[in-house]
Design a protein around this motif. Structure first.
Motif, PDB file in Angstrom:
ATOM      1  N   GLY A  83       0.781  -1.234   0.000  1.00 34.27           N
ATOM      2  CA  GLY A  83       0.000   0.000   0.000  1.00 34.27           C
ATOM      3  C   GLY A  83       0.808   1.276   0.000  1.00 34.27           C
ATOM      4  N   THR A  84       2.124   1.194  -0.131  1.00 35.01           N
ATOM      5  CA  THR A  84       2.953   2.406  -0.089  1.00 35.01           C
ATOM      6  C   THR A  84       3.178   3.020  -1.464  1.00 35.01           C
ATOM      7  OG1 THR A  84       4.900   0.953  -0.076  1.00 35.01           O
ATOM      8  CG2 THR A  84       4.160   1.824   2.048  1.00 35.01           C
ATOM      9  N   GLY A  85       2.727   2.367  -2.524  1.00 32.66           N
ATOM     10  CA  GLY A  85       2.831   2.963  -3.846  1.00 32.66           C
ATOM     11  C   GLY A  85       4.070   2.563  -4.619  1.00 32.66           C
ATOM     12  N   LYS A  86       4.522   1.334  -4.443  1.00 29.35           N
ATOM     13  CA  LYS A  86       5.743   0.897  -5.149  1.00 29.35           C
ATOM     14  C   LYS A  86       5.540   0.879  -6.662  1.00 29.35           C
ATOM     15  CE  LYS A  86       5.905  -2.936  -2.711  1.00 29.35           C
ATOM     16  NZ  LYS A  86       4.822  -2.627  -1.737  1.00 29.35           N
ATOM     17  N   GLU A  87       4.369   0.413  -7.105  1.00 28.98           N
ATOM     18  CA  GLU A  87       4.109   0.378  -8.540  1.00 28.98           C
ATOM     19  C   GLU A  87       4.001   1.792  -9.102  1.00 28.98           C
ATOM     20  OE1 GLU A  87       2.292   0.102 -12.407  1.00 28.98           O
ATOM     21  OE2 GLU A  87       1.413   1.109 -10.671  1.00 28.98           O
ATOM     22  N   LEU A  88       3.459   2.711  -8.319  1.00 26.70           N
ATOM     23  CA  LEU A  88       3.377   4.113  -8.727  1.00 26.70           C
ATOM     24  C   LEU A  88       4.769   4.703  -8.903  1.00 26.70           C
ATOM     25  CD1 LEU A  88       1.892   6.789  -9.172  1.00 26.70           C
ATOM     26  CD2 LEU A  88       1.787   7.055  -6.689  1.00 26.70           C
ATOM     27  N   ILE A  89       5.682   4.369  -7.998  1.00 21.04           N
ATOM     28  CA  ILE A  89       7.064   4.839  -8.109  1.00 21.04           C
ATOM     29  C   ILE A  89       7.703   4.289  -9.385  1.00 21.04           C
ATOM     30  CG2 ILE A  89       9.368   4.705  -7.055  1.00 21.04           C
ATOM     31  CD1 ILE A  89       7.951   4.647  -4.318  1.00 21.04           C
ATOM     32  N   ALA A  90       7.482   3.006  -9.647  1.00 25.14           N
ATOM     33  CA  ALA A  90       8.049   2.377 -10.851  1.00 25.14           C
ATOM     34  C   ALA A  90       7.535   3.057 -12.115  1.00 25.14           C
ATOM     35  CB  ALA A  90       7.712   0.892 -10.866  1.00 25.14           C
ATOM     36  N   ARG A  91       6.234   3.321 -12.163  1.00 25.43           N
ATOM     37  CA  ARG A  91       5.649   3.956 -13.350  1.00 25.43           C
ATOM     38  C   ARG A  91       6.177   5.384 -13.522  1.00 25.43           C
ATOM     39  NH1 ARG A  91       1.429   2.731 -16.624  1.00 25.43           N
ATOM     40  NH2 ARG A  91       0.849   0.957 -15.337  1.00 25.43           N
ATOM     41  N   ALA A 138      -7.112  15.501  12.479  1.00 23.02           N
ATOM     42  CA  ALA A 138      -6.273  15.184  13.639  1.00 23.02           C
ATOM     43  C   ALA A 138      -6.438  13.724  14.040  1.00 23.02           C
ATOM     44  CB  ALA A 138      -6.634  16.108  14.808  1.00 23.02           C
ATOM     45  N   CYS A 139      -7.682  13.220  13.967  1.00 26.22           N
ATOM     46  CA  CYS A 139      -7.910  11.797  14.277  1.00 26.22           C
ATOM     47  C   CYS A 139      -7.156  10.899  13.301  1.00 26.22           C
ATOM     48  CB  CYS A 139      -9.405  11.480  14.228  1.00 26.22           C
ATOM     49  SG  CYS A 139     -10.374  12.164  15.577  1.00 26.22           S
ATOM     50  N   LEU A 140      -7.215  11.258  12.021  1.00 27.31           N
ATOM     51  CA  LEU A 140      -6.543  10.448  11.004  1.00 27.31           C
ATOM     52  C   LEU A 140      -5.024  10.496  11.171  1.00 27.31           C
ATOM     53  CD1 LEU A 140      -8.629  11.284   7.793  1.00 27.31           C
ATOM     54  CD2 LEU A 140      -8.930   9.396   9.408  1.00 27.31           C
ATOM     55  N   CYS A 141      -4.512  11.648  11.586  1.00 30.82           N
ATOM     56  CA  CYS A 141      -3.066  11.774  11.779  1.00 30.82           C
ATOM     57  C   CYS A 141      -2.584  11.003  13.006  1.00 30.82           C
ATOM     58  CB  CYS A 141      -2.675  13.242  11.901  1.00 30.82           C
ATOM     59  SG  CYS A 141      -2.804  14.153  10.338  1.00 30.82           S
ATOM     60  N   ALA A 142      -3.500  10.718  13.935  1.00 35.80           N
ATOM     61  CA  ALA A 142      -3.122   9.960  15.129  1.00 35.80           C
ATOM     62  C   ALA A 142      -3.112   8.455  14.882  1.00 35.80           C
ATOM     63  CB  ALA A 142      -4.093  10.280  16.277  1.00 35.80           C
ATOM     64  N   TYR A 143      -3.698   8.040  13.761  1.00 33.87           N
ATOM     65  CA  TYR A 143      -3.830   6.619  13.449  1.00 33.87           C
ATOM     66  C   TYR A 143      -2.534   6.078  12.848  1.00 33.87           C
ATOM     67  CZ  TYR A 143      -5.834   2.404  11.300  1.00 33.87           C
ATOM     68  OH  TYR A 143      -6.096   1.118  10.908  1.00 33.87           O
ATOM     69  N   CYS A 144      -2.323   4.771  12.969  1.00 34.84           N
ATOM     70  CA  CYS A 144      -1.063   4.135  12.556  1.00 34.84           C
ATOM     71  C   CYS A 144      -0.976   3.814  11.060  1.00 34.84           C
ATOM     72  CB  CYS A 144      -0.878   2.837  13.346  1.00 34.84           C
ATOM     73  SG  CYS A 144       0.654   1.975  13.003  1.00 34.84           S
ATOM     74  N   TRP A 145      -2.099   3.583  10.394  1.00 36.01           N
ATOM     75  CA  TRP A 145      -2.176   3.272   8.967  1.00 36.01           C
ATOM     76  C   TRP A 145      -1.344   2.056   8.560  1.00 36.01           C
ATOM     77  CZ3 TRP A 145      -6.136   5.417   6.805  1.00 36.01           C
ATOM     78  CH2 TRP A 145      -6.600   6.645   7.289  1.00 36.01           C
ATOM     79  N   PRO A 146      -1.692   0.897   9.087  1.00 38.23           N
ATOM     80  CA  PRO A 146      -0.970  -0.320   8.661  1.00 38.23           C
ATOM     81  C   PRO A 146      -1.178  -0.634   7.182  1.00 38.23           C
ATOM     82  CG  PRO A 146      -2.891  -0.888   9.992  1.00 38.23           C
ATOM     83  CD  PRO A 146      -2.701   0.593  10.119  1.00 38.23           C
ATOM     84  N   GLY A 147      -2.305  -0.161   6.604  1.00 41.12           N
ATOM     85  CA  GLY A 147      -2.550  -0.385   5.183  1.00 41.12           C
ATOM     86  C   GLY A 147      -2.027   0.729   4.299  1.00 41.12           C
ATOM     87  N   ASN A 148      -1.399   1.736   4.911  1.00 42.21           N
ATOM     88  CA  ASN A 148      -0.723   2.821   4.216  1.00 42.21           C
ATOM     89  C   ASN A 148      -1.664   3.619   3.309  1.00 42.21           C
ATOM     90  OD1 ASN A 148       2.132   2.579   5.128  1.00 42.21           O
ATOM     91  ND2 ASN A 148       1.794   0.483   4.432  1.00 42.21           N
ATOM     92  N   VAL A 149      -1.151   4.152   2.198  1.00 39.67           N
ATOM     93  CA  VAL A 149      -1.932   5.039   1.337  1.00 39.67           C
ATOM     94  C   VAL A 149      -3.159   4.325   0.762  1.00 39.67           C
ATOM     95  CG1 VAL A 149      -1.869   6.490  -0.737  1.00 39.67           C
ATOM     96  CG2 VAL A 149       0.123   6.390   0.770  1.00 39.67           C
ATOM     97  N   ARG A 150      -3.020   3.033   0.483  1.00 39.69           N
ATOM     98  CA  ARG A 150      -4.150   2.273  -0.052  1.00 39.69           C
ATOM     99  C   ARG A 150      -5.311   2.263   0.944  1.00 39.69           C
ATOM    100  NH1 ARG A 150      -2.178  -3.330  -1.317  1.00 39.69           N
ATOM    101  NH2 ARG A 150      -1.005  -2.195  -2.906  1.00 39.69           N
ATOM    102  N   GLU A 151      -5.007   2.145   2.241  1.00 47.51           N
ATOM    103  CA  GLU A 151      -6.046   2.161   3.260  1.00 47.51           C
ATOM    104  C   GLU A 151      -6.706   3.534   3.329  1.00 47.51           C
ATOM    105  OE1 GLU A 151      -6.568   1.381   8.102  1.00 47.51           O
ATOM    106  OE2 GLU A 151      -4.579   1.254   7.157  1.00 47.51           O
ATOM    107  N   LEU A 152      -5.901   4.599   3.250  1.00 48.51           N
ATOM    108  CA  LEU A 152      -6.439   5.957   3.280  1.00 48.51           C
ATOM    109  C   LEU A 152      -7.350   6.199   2.076  1.00 48.51           C
ATOM    110  CD1 LEU A 152      -6.515   8.849   4.443  1.00 48.51           C
ATOM    111  CD2 LEU A 152      -4.450   9.338   3.097  1.00 48.51           C
ATOM    112  N   LYS A 153      -6.943   5.740   0.906  1.00 53.29           N
ATOM    113  CA  LYS A 153      -7.751   5.918  -0.298  1.00 53.29           C
ATOM    114  C   LYS A 153      -9.103   5.221  -0.166  1.00 53.29           C
ATOM    115  CE  LYS A 153      -7.570   5.391  -5.324  1.00 53.29           C
ATOM    116  NZ  LYS A 153      -6.762   4.915  -6.478  1.00 53.29           N
TER     117      LYS A 153
END
Length: 454
Positions: A171-179, A346-361
């Motif tokens: 979920g960190t965007g590795k394929e996006l970086i490659a593209r 602020a609530c979202l910034c306090a969260y850990c996001w184990p699913g990273n950007v994909r989870e946020l999306k």
């Protein structure tokens, strides 16, 4: 608006006759009698196409062509030359001339060649526009120090032909970086082909990577090009490279070393010309120590290592990313345009996001659809994103632990979290904490990696 054409020739009769004919066809015509005059006028008039005589006193056509391409590479240049001068034709083409027209000039051929060159120019402009739109669509967004460093690394690595290994959590965007690397490279106009190694069976790798000839195996009813061949001189992405079996890693290593291969069932040698980019969500060095990944393959791929940062290390980007996702959802018909309140952010910034950007999306898509008001408030956030600060902290610790794939890493993370909480309860009194837990002060120092506390 008609295109502007410049005619550069030291013969006044050519300038007059050819200029008149092109004007009659509706083109705006500019003339120059030598290379120096042409270069001065190009800077101010910016013509779409230049008809350039190769034999001129002073600055000849080839030298003028070189200078034109320095001023504006997008200007199309047609070289006018004498009959049968192959050497000049080859040199001019290599320097960027679109085509050559031989004397004596055929007006019909001149018009046809001009139209072809201008059509090619329009196609090039469309391609540049599409590439810009593609970059915007797949942009790596954010202004955190982690993302700024990543963008700088991409800017340096992309123009080279070096092979790249991108690592990072899911979920960190590795394929996006490659593209993005492909789109910023000199291979941007060549194919971008990906192979998802996680979806390949032990037997399926050969046909997917190498391709096969007809009747190479029972299911091979026709010839099929492999991904390596389809990539050509472009970019070949090996996504989740660590999911390849050791046997297939060996096959891949051999091809990467020799840069040649054959289709399954074939005997024709094909060359690997593509740039290789690989990705993995695992700690490859640990995979090597466990005997699950070939060390030689790792060093072959890891010419330029790129690490995709997790969202928890770039929390200042959460607001930017959330707004982009919310705007995109509204455009795509997933509810009206929504915005986050400061408290919700602020609530979202306090969260850990184990699913990273994909989870946020995914969360932003859900909120776009399910939230009725235009402003998203903490009460609109589902659990665990809407917890109190203390509950969020505990949930974060648990989420981060369960997101880890290594048992040893999880144990070490738990120890550090446990020690930090006990230290906080004892107001950072290391001696009191050590006595309470029946451990030495040095154990605390080692676990929290903070010698200044002792």
């Amino acid at each position: 608006m008609f295109p502007t054409i410049m005619i550069v020739d030291d013969e006044p009769s050519i300038l007059q006759s050819l200029g008149g004919l092109l004007s009659d066809e509706g083109y705006d015509v500019i003339t120059a009698s030598n290379g120096y005059e042409a270069l001065k006028k190009i800077e101010s008039a910016a013509p779409d196409l230049v008809l350039l005589d190769v034999w001129m006193p002073g600055l000849d056509g080839i030298e003028t062509l070189q200078e034109i391409k320095k001023i504006s590479p997008v200007i199309q240049v047609l070289i006018i030359t004498g009959h049968g001068n192959i050497e000049t034709a080859v040199k001019a083409t290599k320097l960027g001339a679109f085509d050559l027209i031989e004397k004596p000039l055929s007006f019909d051929k001149v018009i046809m060649t001009i139209q072809r060159a201008l059509n090619f120019q329009r196609l090039e402009e469309q391609n540049r526009y599409l590439r810009r739109k593609m970059l915007e669509k797949h942009a790596i967004n954010g202004n955190s120090s982690a993302i700024v460093a990543l963008k700088k690394q991409i800017a340096v690595a992309a123009p080279t032909d070096a092979w790249i290994l991108i690592t990072g959590e899911n979920g960190t965007g590795k394929e996006l970086i490659a593209r993005t690397i492909h789109q910023l490279s000199r291979r941007a106009e060549e194919p971008y082909i990906d192979i998802n190694c996680a979806n390949l069976s032990e037997e399926g790798f050969d046909a997917e990577f190498f391709g096969h000839e007809k009747d190479a195996f029972p299911a091979a009813t026709g010839r099929r090009k492999g991904k390596a061949e389809l990539a050509g001189k472009g970019t070949l992405l090996l996504d989740q490279i660590t999911d390849l079996s050791l046997k297939n890693q060996g096959k891949l290593l051999r091809v990467l070393q020799e840069k040649q291969y054959e289709r399954v069932g074939g005997n024709r040698t094909l060359r690997l010309d593509a740039r290789i980019i690989a990705t993995s969500n695992r700690d490859i060095e640990k995979e090597i120590r466990a005997g699950a990944f070939r060390e030689e393959l790792y060093y072959r791929l890891n010419v330029i290592p790129v690490i995709a940062p997790p969202l928890r290390d770039r929390k200042e980007d959460i607001g930017v990313l959330a707004d982009i996702f919310l705007a995109a959802n509204a455009t795509q018909g997933r509810g009206s345009r929504k915005r986050l309140s400061e408290d919700a952010l602020a609530c979202l910034c306090a969260y850990c996001w184990p699913g990273n950007v994909r989870e946020l999306k995914s969360l932003m898509e859900r909120l776009s659809i399910m939230t009725e008001a235009e402003t998203i408030r903490p009460t609109d956030l589902p659990a665990p994103y809407n917890m109190s600060p203390s509950a969020v902290s505990a949930a974060n610790d648990l989420a981060c632990l369960f997101s880890m794939e290594s048992f040893d890493d999880a144990v070490e993370a738990f120890k550090e979290t446990f020690i930090r909480k006990k230290l906080a309860e004892n107001r950072n009194d290391v001696s009191a904490t050590a006595a309470q837990l029946h451990i030495s002060r040095s154990v605390i120092q080692k676990l929290i990696k903070a010698p200044g506390l002792l």
